[in-house]
Design a protein around this motif. Structure first.
Motif, short mmCIF file in Angstrom:
data_model
loop_
_atom_site.label_atom_id
_atom_site.label_comp_id
_atom_site.label_asym_id
_atom_site.label_seq_id
_atom_site.Cartn_x
_atom_site.Cartn_y
_atom_site.Cartn_z
N MET A 51 0.84 -1.19 0.00
CA MET A 51 0.00 0.00 0.00
C MET A 51 0.87 1.23 0.00
N SER A 52 0.51 2.22 -0.77
CA SER A 52 1.41 3.35 -0.96
C SER A 52 0.93 4.53 -0.13
N ALA A 70 3.73 7.17 0.33
CA ALA A 70 4.73 7.55 -0.67
C ALA A 70 4.18 8.05 -1.99
N SER A 71 2.94 8.53 -2.05
CA SER A 71 2.49 8.99 -3.35
C SER A 71 1.89 10.39 -3.28
N PRO A 72 2.75 11.40 -3.36
CA PRO A 72 2.22 12.76 -3.42
C PRO A 72 1.44 12.91 -4.71
N PRO A 73 0.38 13.72 -4.70
CA PRO A 73 -0.43 13.86 -5.89
C PRO A 73 0.38 14.48 -7.02
N LEU A 74 0.07 14.09 -8.26
CA LEU A 74 0.75 14.65 -9.41
C LEU A 74 0.51 16.14 -9.46
N PRO A 75 1.52 16.95 -9.69
CA PRO A 75 1.32 18.39 -9.72
C PRO A 75 0.46 18.83 -10.90
N ALA A 116 -2.59 15.65 -16.53
CA ALA A 116 -1.97 14.82 -17.57
C ALA A 116 -1.61 15.66 -18.78
N ASN A 149 1.79 3.29 -24.16
CA ASN A 149 1.53 3.02 -22.75
C ASN A 149 1.36 1.53 -22.51
N ALA A 164 -4.74 22.35 3.64
CA ALA A 164 -4.73 23.73 3.15
C ALA A 164 -4.92 23.74 1.64
N ILE A 209 1.29 -6.86 -2.67
CA ILE A 209 1.63 -6.53 -1.28
C ILE A 209 0.46 -6.84 -0.36
N ILE A 238 6.80 2.28 -6.43
CA ILE A 238 6.50 3.38 -5.48
C ILE A 238 7.56 4.48 -5.55
N ALA A 282 6.72 12.04 -10.19
CA ALA A 282 5.75 13.06 -9.80
C ALA A 282 6.45 14.38 -9.51
#
Lengths: 296, 285
Positions: free
Chosen positions: A1-2, A5-10, A13, A26, A296, B129, B170, B177
């Motif tokens: 599970m992440s 570690a997964s900040p949202p994409l700035p 797309a 892809n 925020a 996982i 990950i 990102a």
């Protein structure tokens, strides 16, 4: 599970020209991963499910054997109970720790993070072996207990020993999601609460706890699910009398060559995992919907 | 709490809540003490294997009363222990290569998907996982038995790669990102084709993510026990499997020597991987 570690994409797309060709590219990027997952993850799961319903003959006999056998039902109940205790122990230990991580400076945070991450990645075999040494009848834990006039207590080959080892090994799974959620809580809400006259305890119960609940839920889910399928630690710290479902699966398949029965137990564990995931995904969505906007 | 009221909303929330009252300071002290105990509980137990590996007696009694390095000598002179270490290194390195290449490709693909597709694909890639390993292990055993992959190098590498993939995806995804897309666009405008952009711009910029993913992949494989227990054979047995057998069979401190070496190898790799990951985050900000 992440979770952590997964900040949202700035940026959103990229622009969409040449969609079909891009789609093809892809696809080729995913292809190797997809093939590997299909062949060595999905196929094994499928084989196990098929065996559960067809070995030795087609039907539900493996499941009726499982639920008709008092020993197996006992094992299932014990597995649930152990997983629940481990989850509660982890939550009690991890909650204050994760809270401290949100209030210390950068150096403190780095140290506290490292102290969780290093054990997380330390070999499961090594940690389990260390617990075998510590919990043995003449081990250090019993020496310490004896020093206080409390021993000796049998720890290894008991459920207590299994719980001690499992909760230590699974603790990082609770700390990480808790911290990830607590970090996002807007601390001005706490100031607002105390500014409006709430006592610290009230602020904690009415503001902090509800806002941290998604993290607690995610951590509890991770720990509980991992506990349900844990094999090595309960096998080495427990005994056949304290066996959990995973040990029974191992015995059925590897020892008795009862593929159907082992498969049926695997299906039961898998279904329980998926049900828990679905229920908690729903619950999290519900919580997320009610939650006053913290970020925020 | 009455004296200091809410500060004006403009000040950022990250201002540490200054301990204004002694009662608060006591609370913070207790919190530190409790957390120190938790940290001790997390870190200390594994360390007992280090002194134990230098014991001079044929026993796992702790603490040891005399010292020697005979269990290390025993480890390297005993063919089964030495062979299992070699197998683990081989499987680990091959898994690292395959998982890093495949995982990086998948992460690049993920970054190009829309938000919806990304959630879906990410869920599928992370599934190994979440699903209990014992369940995957039984199925893998059945499959490998049928296709004669038990105790083979390709079998081990394939099974470990599936488990290691999420740990590559990950960090690489996190690196991607934080990447400034304009750099890729600029390169494309300057006439670079897709392959050149990937090779000269994207990959070098996400290299730290790939490196930490590779290290985590190695550690995942080096550590894996459950599937390995099912797919082992007398001809190919990884170090954790050998340890598992040794714990259940005998009280031989050679296992403590093995555990100490694993501890040192994995801890240093993880510290390096975390340092790389942390540096990347700092640079990204």
């Amino acid at each position: 599970m992440s979770v952590s570690a997964s900040p949202p994409l700035p940026a959103a797309a990229a622009p969409p020209p040449g969609r079909t060709r891009r789609g093809l590219r892809n696809g080729s990027l995913f292809l190797p991963a997809a093939v590997l997952l299909a062949a060595f993850f999905l196929a094994p799961l499928a084989v196990m499910v098929v065996r559960a319903f067809t070995d030795p003959q087609t039907g539900l006999q493996n499941f009726s054997w499982f639920f008709g056998d008092a020993v197996q039902v006992d094992v299932l109940i014990r597995t649930f109970r152990t997983a629940l205790i481990v989850t509660v122990v982890c939550a009690l230990l991890a909650y204050p720790y994760a809270y401290l991580m949100t209030v210390v400076g950068p150096l403190g945070l780095a140290v506290l993070t490292l102290l969780v991450l290093v054990p997380f990645w330390t070999s499961l075999m090594v940690r389990t072996f260390a617990w075998v040494i510590l919990l043995q009848d003449t081990g250090v834990v019993n020496d310490v207990l004896g020093f206080f006039g409390l021993g000796p207590v049998q720890l290894i080959r008991t459920t207590t020993g299994v719980v001690i080892g499992m909760s230590q090994i699974l603790l990082p799974f609770m700390v990480m999601p808790l911290y990830a959620v607590m970090r996002g809580i807007d601390r001005r809400l706490l100031q607002a609460s105390s500014g409006l006259g709430a006592k610290p305890l009230t602020t904690f119960v009415k503001v902090w706890l509800p806002l941290s609940l998604p993290g607690l839920a995610a951590g509890a889910l991770m720990v509980f699910i991992s506990s349900l399928g844990f094999y090595v630690t309960p096998a080495l710290l427990g005994s056949p009398d304290t066996a959990l479902v995973s040990q029974q699966i191992f015995t059925q398949v590897n020892g008795l060559l009862e593929w159907g029965r082992g498969g049926a137990m695997g299906v039961i564990v898998l279904v329980m995992t998926l049900v828990l995931l679905a229920v908690s995904a729903g619950a999290l969505r519900l919580l997320g919907g009610q939650r006053p906007e913290g970020r925020a | 709490m009455s004296a200091p009221t809410v500060t004006d909303g403009a000040t950022r929330a990250s201002v540490p809540a200054a301990p204004r009252k002694p009662k608060r300071r006591v609370g913070r002290g207790l919190l530190w003490a409790f957390s120190a105990l938790v940290a001790f509980w997390l870190v200390a137990p594994a360390l007992v294997v280090i002194p134990l590996s230098f014991t001079d007696k044929q026993s796992l009694a702790f603490p040891p009363t005399g010292w020697s390095t005979r269990w290390y000598e025993n480890f390297f002179s005993d063919p089964t222990w030495a062979a299992s270490l070699w197998s683990s290194i081989q499987v680990g390195l091959l898994t690292t290569v395959v998982a890093t290449v495949v995982g990086t490709a998948a992460a690049l693909g993920l970054a190009r998907l829309g938000p919806r597709g990304q959630t879906l694909a990410r869920g599928a890639l992370m599934a190994p996982i979440i699903v209990p390993v014992i369940v995957v292990a039984v199925g893998t055993y059945a499959l490998f038995l049928r296709f004669r992959l038990l105790g083979t190098l390709p079998g081990f590498v394939a099974a470990h790669t599936v488990l290691a993939l999420p740990f590559v995806i990950i960090p690489v995804s996190a690196s991607l990102a934080g990447l400034d897309r304009r750099l890729q666009d600029a390169a494309a405008i300057c006439g670079a084709n897709r392959w050149a952009v990937l090779r000269q711009i994207t990959l070098p910029l996400v290299a730290p993510g790939i490196l930490s993913g590779a290290l985590f992949a190695f550690v995942t494989s080096f550590d894996e026990v459950v599937i390995s227990l099912f797919i082992q054979s007398p001809y190919l047995r990884t170090l954790p499997v050998q340890m598992y057998g040794s714990i259940t069979r005998d009280t031989d401190p050679t296992i403590a020597a093995a555990a100490t070496m694993i501890l040192v190898i994995t801890t240093s790799l993880v510290v390096v991987a975390s340092a790389v990951a942390l540096r990347r985050i700092k640079h990204a900000r």
